[in-house]
Design a protein around this motif. Structure first.
Motif, PDB file in Angstrom:
ATOM      1  N   PRO A  84       0.834  -1.201   0.000  1.00  0.00           N
ATOM      2  CA  PRO A  84       0.000   0.000   0.000  1.00  0.00           C
ATOM      3  C   PRO A  84       0.870   1.254   0.000  1.00  0.00           C
ATOM      4  O   PRO A  84       1.990   1.244   0.506  1.00  0.00           O
ATOM      5  N   LYS A  85       0.338   2.321  -0.563  1.00  0.00           N
ATOM      6  CA  LYS A  85       1.087   3.575  -0.615  1.00  0.00           C
ATOM      7  C   LYS A  85       1.513   4.020   0.779  1.00  0.00           C
ATOM      8  O   LYS A  85       2.611   4.561   0.969  1.00  0.00           O
ATOM      9  N   ALA A  86       0.671   3.791   1.767  1.00  0.00           N
ATOM     10  CA  ALA A  86       0.962   4.258   3.122  1.00  0.00           C
ATOM     11  C   ALA A  86       2.196   3.594   3.727  1.00  0.00           C
ATOM     12  O   ALA A  86       2.767   4.111   4.691  1.00  0.00           O
ATOM     13  N   LEU A  87       2.609   2.453   3.191  1.00  0.00           N
ATOM     14  CA  LEU A  87       3.798   1.772   3.722  1.00  0.00           C
ATOM     15  C   LEU A  87       5.029   1.975   2.851  1.00  0.00           C
ATOM     16  O   LEU A  87       6.085   1.399   3.127  1.00  0.00           O
ATOM     17  N   VAL A  88       4.921   2.800   1.827  1.00  0.00           N
ATOM     18  CA  VAL A  88       6.099   3.122   1.013  1.00  0.00           C
ATOM     19  C   VAL A  88       7.091   3.869   1.908  1.00  0.00           C
ATOM     20  O   VAL A  88       6.726   4.844   2.562  1.00  0.00           O
ATOM     21  N   PRO A  89       8.345   3.416   1.976  1.00  0.00           N
ATOM     22  CA  PRO A  89       9.289   4.015   2.921  1.00  0.00           C
ATOM     23  C   PRO A  89      10.018   5.240   2.367  1.00  0.00           C
ATOM     24  O   PRO A  89      10.300   5.332   1.179  1.00  0.00           O
ATOM     25  N   VAL A  90      10.308   6.157   3.267  1.00  0.00           N
ATOM     26  CA  VAL A  90      11.207   7.273   3.003  1.00  0.00           C
ATOM     27  C   VAL A  90      12.393   7.100   3.947  1.00  0.00           C
ATOM     28  O   VAL A  90      12.248   7.221   5.163  1.00  0.00           O
ATOM     29  N   LYS A  91      13.538   6.732   3.392  1.00  0.00           N
ATOM     30  CA  LYS A  91      14.728   6.439   4.201  1.00  0.00           C
ATOM     31  C   LYS A  91      14.402   5.455   5.325  1.00  0.00           C
ATOM     32  O   LYS A  91      14.815   5.628   6.479  1.00  0.00           O
TER      33      LYS A  91
ATOM     34  N   GLU B 203      14.257  14.741   7.887  1.00  0.00           N
ATOM     35  CA  GLU B 203      14.751  15.147   9.215  1.00  0.00           C
ATOM     36  C   GLU B 203      13.951  16.313   9.771  1.00  0.00           C
ATOM     37  O   GLU B 203      13.696  16.395  10.976  1.00  0.00           O
ATOM     38  N   ALA B 204      13.530  17.221   8.894  1.00  0.00           N
ATOM     39  CA  ALA B 204      12.752  18.372   9.338  1.00  0.00           C
ATOM     40  C   ALA B 204      11.310  18.014   9.643  1.00  0.00           C
ATOM     41  O   ALA B 204      10.622  18.734  10.374  1.00  0.00           O
ATOM     42  N   VAL B 205      10.842  16.898   9.102  1.00  0.00           N
ATOM     43  CA  VAL B 205       9.446  16.488   9.265  1.00  0.00           C
ATOM     44  C   VAL B 205       9.249  15.596  10.486  1.00  0.00           C
ATOM     45  O   VAL B 205       8.267  15.735  11.222  1.00  0.00           O
TER      46      VAL B 205
ATOM     47  N   GLN C 108       8.818  12.706  -6.375  1.00  0.00           N
ATOM     48  CA  GLN C 108       8.623  13.273  -5.036  1.00  0.00           C
ATOM     49  C   GLN C 108       9.146  12.343  -3.954  1.00  0.00           C
ATOM     50  O   GLN C 108       9.685  12.791  -2.946  1.00  0.00           O
ATOM     51  N   LEU C 109       9.009  11.043  -4.171  1.00  0.00           N
ATOM     52  CA  LEU C 109       9.506  10.085  -3.195  1.00  0.00           C
ATOM     53  C   LEU C 109      11.014  10.210  -3.054  1.00  0.00           C
ATOM     54  O   LEU C 109      11.558  10.149  -1.945  1.00  0.00           O
ATOM     55  N   GLU C 110      11.690  10.410  -4.152  1.00  0.00           N
ATOM     56  CA  GLU C 110      13.138  10.549  -4.119  1.00  0.00           C
ATOM     57  C   GLU C 110      13.560  11.826  -3.396  1.00  0.00           C
ATOM     58  O   GLU C 110      14.573  11.856  -2.698  1.00  0.00           O
ATOM     59  N   LYS C 111      12.759  12.888  -3.538  1.00  0.00           N
ATOM     60  CA  LYS C 111      13.081  14.156  -2.878  1.00  0.00           C
ATOM     61  C   LYS C 111      12.669  14.164  -1.414  1.00  0.00           C
ATOM     62  O   LYS C 111      13.183  14.972  -0.622  1.00  0.00           O
ATOM     63  N   ALA C 112      11.738  13.288  -1.039  1.00  0.00           N
ATOM     64  CA  ALA C 112      11.211  13.293   0.323  1.00  0.00           C
ATOM     65  C   ALA C 112      12.285  13.039   1.366  1.00  0.00           C
ATOM     66  O   ALA C 112      12.224  13.567   2.478  1.00  0.00           O
ATOM     67  N   GLY C 113      13.272  12.231   1.007  1.00  0.00           N
ATOM     68  CA  GLY C 113      14.348  11.949   1.945  1.00  0.00           C
ATOM     69  C   GLY C 113      15.109  13.191   2.362  1.00  0.00           C
ATOM     70  O   GLY C 113      15.662  13.251   3.471  1.00  0.00           O
TER      71      GLY C 113
ATOM     72  N   ALA D  90       1.093  13.103   2.836  1.00  0.00           N
ATOM     73  CA  ALA D  90       1.379  14.532   2.971  1.00  0.00           C
ATOM     74  C   ALA D  90       2.508  14.714   3.989  1.00  0.00           C
ATOM     75  O   ALA D  90       2.306  14.557   5.191  1.00  0.00           O
ATOM     76  N   LEU D  91       3.705  15.018   3.502  1.00  0.00           N
ATOM     77  CA  LEU D  91       4.851  15.248   4.383  1.00  0.00           C
ATOM     78  C   LEU D  91       4.988  16.738   4.666  1.00  0.00           C
ATOM     79  O   LEU D  91       5.076  17.547   3.737  1.00  0.00           O
ATOM     80  N   THR D  92       5.001  17.112   5.931  1.00  0.00           N
ATOM     81  CA  THR D  92       5.085  18.518   6.300  1.00  0.00           C
ATOM     82  C   THR D  92       5.579  18.661   7.728  1.00  0.00           C
ATOM     83  O   THR D  92       5.464  17.726   8.533  1.00  0.00           O
TER      84      THR D  92
END
Length: 243
Positions: A22-29, A238-240, A229-234, A109-111
């Motif tokens: 599922p999209k919700a389990l796609v990892p960022v780092k 740290e700020a999120v 966007q996934l590649e840039k999310a990493g 939504a990463l913020t």
């Protein structure tokens, strides 16, 4: 404080990753998007969360169990039989959300938006809903009047405009996928429909109720909906993540 995390999306724009999860389990780092959303809500003081599931929903159930539900009360709203859209998803979770104002966030939504302050501002505004918005390019916009009250919606690609209030000089703002909502919203849901968008409800209710903008252009924000966007999310993780 209660919250719902929308985690039922198909994640078609993140294929082939979402062909097996599922999209919700796609990892960022190494941090799944759902984990990031839960940790941010928990840090803001939220101890009761419901997560809606559909696509590979059993993986989300297993993930939460493996994490011991992050030490808080996390419930599941199961939409595996039928994907209900945002309004229908809220309607199905009414039993969990109806007692007090609640937060809503998309899992992708990463913020670093201050969720506690956002929630408190909603309480002080005495609004039916408070919508986190930004000035950015998009194909769809909410339209607000000079005092930040919702008056309509537009799709610049199709030319469609829907007005709840006919007021001059409306300002387009792009929705960030984060809401604070008062439980009176459930009075505006269609009685018979089970699948519908919360946007339709907002536009109907805005004719008589206060639905207000919460600009947060100074915050970091990213919709992790596509591979780039996934590649840039990493780079913003740290700020999120709460400290």
């Amino acid at each position: 404080m209660r919250a719902i995390i929308f985690a039922a999306g198909l994640g078609t724009r993140l294929r082939p990753i979402t062909d097996s999860m599922p999209k919700a389990l796609v990892p960022v780092k190494g941090h799944p998007l759902l984990e990031i959303a839960i940790l941010r809500l928990k840090a803001a003081g939220c101890r009761d969360i419901i997560v809606n599931i559909h696509h590979f929903g059993e993986q989300i159930i297993d993930f939460l169990q493996a994490k011991d539900h992050f030490g808080i009360n996390i419930q599941i709203s199961d939409e595996r039989d039928l994907l209900l859209d945002t309004g229908g998803g809220l309607k199905k979770a009414e039993w969990f959300l109806k007692e007090e104002p609640f937060l809503v966030t998309n899992a992708d939504a990463l913020t670093n938006l201050d969720l506690r302050q956002f929630y408190q501002t909603h309480l002080q505004n005495d609004a039916l809903a408070t919508l986190a918005v930004r000035q950015r390019e998009s194909s769809r916009y909410f339209l607000f009047n000079s005092v930040g009250q919702l008056c309509g919606w537009s799709n610049v690609k199709t030319g469609e405009t829907r007005l709840s209030r006919d007021e001059p000089d409306l300002k387009p703002r792009c929705f960030s996928g984060i809401h604070a909502i008062s439980p009176q919203i459930f009075d505006f849901f269609p009685a018979e429909a089970s699948v519908f968008s919360i946007i339709d409800t907002y536009l109907s209710a805005a004719a008589t109720e206060r639905i207000v903008a919460y600009p947060h252009d100074g915050d970091i924000w990213m919709d992790v909906g596509k591979i780039p966007q996934l590649e840039k999310a990493g780079e913003i993780l740290e700020a999120v993540l709460p400290r």
